[in-house]
Design an enzyme around this catalytic site. Structure first.
Site, PDB file in Angstrom:
ATOM      1  N   MET A 156      -8.362   9.683   8.544  1.00 44.58           N
ATOM      2  CA  MET A 156      -8.967   9.984   7.232  1.00 44.58           C
ATOM      3  C   MET A 156      -9.916  11.177   7.329  1.00 44.58           C
ATOM      4  O   MET A 156     -10.946  11.207   6.650  1.00 44.58           O
ATOM      5  CB  MET A 156      -9.724   8.748   6.688  1.00 44.58           C
ATOM      6  CG  MET A 156      -8.832   7.546   6.477  1.00 44.58           C
ATOM      7  SD  MET A 156      -9.759   6.112   5.936  1.00 44.58           S
ATOM      8  CE  MET A 156     -10.422   5.536   7.486  1.00 44.58           C
ATOM      9  N   LYS A 162      -4.415   2.752  -3.127  1.00 41.54           N
ATOM     10  CA  LYS A 162      -5.812   3.169  -3.284  1.00 41.54           C
ATOM     11  C   LYS A 162      -5.888   4.656  -2.957  1.00 41.54           C
ATOM     12  O   LYS A 162      -6.494   5.059  -1.969  1.00 41.54           O
ATOM     13  CB  LYS A 162      -6.708   2.361  -2.352  1.00 41.54           C
ATOM     14  CG  LYS A 162      -7.104   1.034  -2.961  1.00 41.54           C
ATOM     15  CD  LYS A 162      -8.084   0.291  -2.112  1.00 41.54           C
ATOM     16  CE  LYS A 162      -7.379  -0.462  -1.041  1.00 41.54           C
ATOM     17  NZ  LYS A 162      -8.142  -1.357  -0.239  1.00 41.54           N
ATOM     18  N   ASP A 207       0.832  -1.209   0.000  1.00 39.02           N
ATOM     19  CA  ASP A 207       0.000   0.000   0.000  1.00 39.02           C
ATOM     20  C   ASP A 207       0.866   1.259   0.000  1.00 39.02           C
ATOM     21  O   ASP A 207       2.012   1.223   0.423  1.00 39.02           O
ATOM     22  CB  ASP A 207      -0.816   0.050   1.303  1.00 39.02           C
ATOM     23  CG  ASP A 207      -2.155  -0.624   1.157  1.00 39.02           C
ATOM     24  OD1 ASP A 207      -2.471  -1.074   0.049  1.00 39.02           O
ATOM     25  OD2 ASP A 207      -2.873  -0.691   2.169  1.00 39.02           O
TER      26      ASP A 207
HETATM   27  C1  LIG Z   1      -6.988   3.893   5.514  1.00 33.80           C
HETATM   28  S1  LIG Z   1      -6.466   4.472   7.067  1.00 33.80           S
HETATM   29  C2  LIG Z   1      -5.371   3.193   7.525  1.00 33.80           C
HETATM   30  C3  LIG Z   1      -5.005   3.202   8.982  1.00 33.80           C
HETATM   31  C4  LIG Z   1      -3.996   2.121   9.335  1.00 33.80           C
HETATM   32  N1  LIG Z   1      -4.521   0.812   9.108  1.00 33.80           N
HETATM   33  C5  LIG Z   1      -3.499   2.238  10.758  1.00 33.80           C
HETATM   34  O1  LIG Z   1      -3.775   1.372  11.610  1.00 33.80           O
HETATM   35  O2  LIG Z   1      -2.766   3.205  11.033  1.00 33.80           O
HETATM   36  C6  LIG Z   1      -5.354   5.763   6.588  1.00 33.80           C
HETATM   37  C7  LIG Z   1      -5.298   6.902   7.605  1.00 33.80           C
HETATM   38  O3  LIG Z   1      -4.410   6.583   8.658  1.00 33.80           O
HETATM   39  C8  LIG Z   1      -3.806   7.768   9.123  1.00 33.80           C
HETATM   40  N2  LIG Z   1      -2.344   7.654   8.973  1.00 33.80           N
HETATM   41  C9  LIG Z   1      -1.676   6.538   8.618  1.00 33.80           C
HETATM   42  N3  LIG Z   1      -0.341   6.746   8.658  1.00 33.80           N
HETATM   43  C10 LIG Z   1      -0.173   8.027   9.056  1.00 33.80           C
HETATM   44  C11 LIG Z   1       0.960   8.840   9.313  1.00 33.80           C
HETATM   45  N4  LIG Z   1       2.209   8.391   9.174  1.00 33.80           N
HETATM   46  N5  LIG Z   1       0.761  10.104   9.727  1.00 33.80           N
HETATM   47  C12 LIG Z   1      -0.484  10.605   9.891  1.00 33.80           C
HETATM   48  N6  LIG Z   1      -1.596   9.885   9.668  1.00 33.80           N
HETATM   49  C13 LIG Z   1      -1.449   8.616   9.273  1.00 33.80           C
HETATM   50  C14 LIG Z   1      -4.381   8.913   8.315  1.00 33.80           C
HETATM   51  O4  LIG Z   1      -5.504   9.411   8.992  1.00 33.80           O
HETATM   52  C15 LIG Z   1      -4.778   8.204   7.057  1.00 33.80           C
HETATM   53  O5  LIG Z   1      -5.756   8.928   6.329  1.00 33.80           O
END
Ligand SMILES: C[S@@+](CC[C@H](N)C(=O)[O-])C[C@H]1O[C@@H](n2cnc3c(N)ncnc32)[C@H](O)[C@@H]1O
Length: 254
Positions: A179, A64, A42
């Site tokens: 998100m 995605k 991803d």
């Molecule tokens: C589809 S969700 C997936 C979350 C992921 N499965 C998790 O447990 O962190 C994606 C969201 O995770 C958050 N996110 C993931 N990595 C991030 C990072 N390094 N910094 C800030 N937000 C992050 C953001 O809100 C982003 O829009």
């Protein structure tokens, strides 16, 4: 079955890659990456972890992005199954934890229904790690006894949004919004309408754990304006604990 068990040919491992810094992946996650014949990756998975892959391993990008490359979930499921049926050791590398807004269960079910052996290696979720990387604990003894992790993907008034904003506003928990960049104004408005204190500290942590990590802070009523130009990925934290945003620096820790 231990998390460090060797990958079997013809099987799939769903690996949570943490928030983006390869150093925040688990030992078991790294071991899986090292053994993979093929990795389906991803856009939020830690790019640095791919350096651990075998030079002969195939790396397939299955992003995605809302306005960028898009691989439908059904196609990802098909690829996982097809590679496993070809006898490969398949690693599905995702950002954070695959079971937190990660569609991990859909992939697990698709594999099991196809008779493909599949297992899960949990990851460090951005929902707790990204606040922590900005100095924010999601709970703190004597201050807050819980936290609620919500998706901000849909505006609060969207017919498919099942979240109860009145309950969230009154929950007394830290709110962690994933998100939520595009809908931050609508989300904060809904919380205010339902009685949350306009002065509640809030923080938006952008690209947590990356060298260009950014932290923006403001009271709840103003955070959407202050973070107006932010681009994803970002985690928003709303609650008294957000007052500590960025207050703990590396120099102070060491
Ligand atoms: C589809 S969700 C997936 C979350 C992921 N499965 C998790 O447990 O962190 C994606 C969201 O995770 C958050 N996110 C993931 N990595 C991030 C990072 N390094 N910094 C800030 N937000 C992050 C953001 O809100 C982003 O829009």
């Amino acid at each position: 079955m231990g998390s460090l068990e060797a990958l079997r040919p013809g099987s799939v491992v769903l690996v949570g890659g943490g928030p983006g810094d390869a150093g925040l992946m688990t030992v078991a996650g790294r071991a899986a990456v090292e053994q993979a014949d093929v990795l389906l990756v991803d856009h939020l998975a830690p790019a640095g972890a791919l350096e651990w892959a075998d030079p002969g391993a195939e790396i397939v990008c299955v992003s995605k992005l809302p306005r960028g490359p898009f691989t439908p979930q059904e196609r990802i499921n098909e690829l996982l199954i097809a590679h496993a049926r070809a006898g490969r050791r398949v690693v599905r590398l995702k950002g954070g934890d695959g079971f937190v807004f990660g569609r991990g269960m859909e992939e697990l079910l698709a594999c099991s229904e196809a008779g493909v052996p599949v297992r899960v290696i949990p990851g460090v979720s951005s929902s707790t790690a990204v606040p922590a990387l900005a100095g924010i604990p999601v709970t703190h003894r004597g201050l807050v006894r819980g936290f609620s992790v919500i998706s901000g993907h849909l505006p609060p008034d969207h017919p498919d949004n099942t979240l109860d904003y009145a309950a969230l506003a009154a929950s007394g928990t830290t709110l962690v919004v994933l998100m939520g960049v595009a809908n931050l104004a609508a989300i904060t408005k809904a919380l205010l309408v339902h009685g949350m204190d306009a002065g509640t500290p809030a923080a938006v942590v952008v690209r947590g754990g990356h060298p260009d990590q950014e932290v923006l802070t403001a009271p709840l009523h103003d955070i959407a304006r202050v973070a107006g130009s932010v681009r994803p990925p970002a985690v928003t934290v709303i609650g008294e604990v957000a007052r500590w945003a960025s207050s703990v620096h590396e120099e102070e820790i060491h």
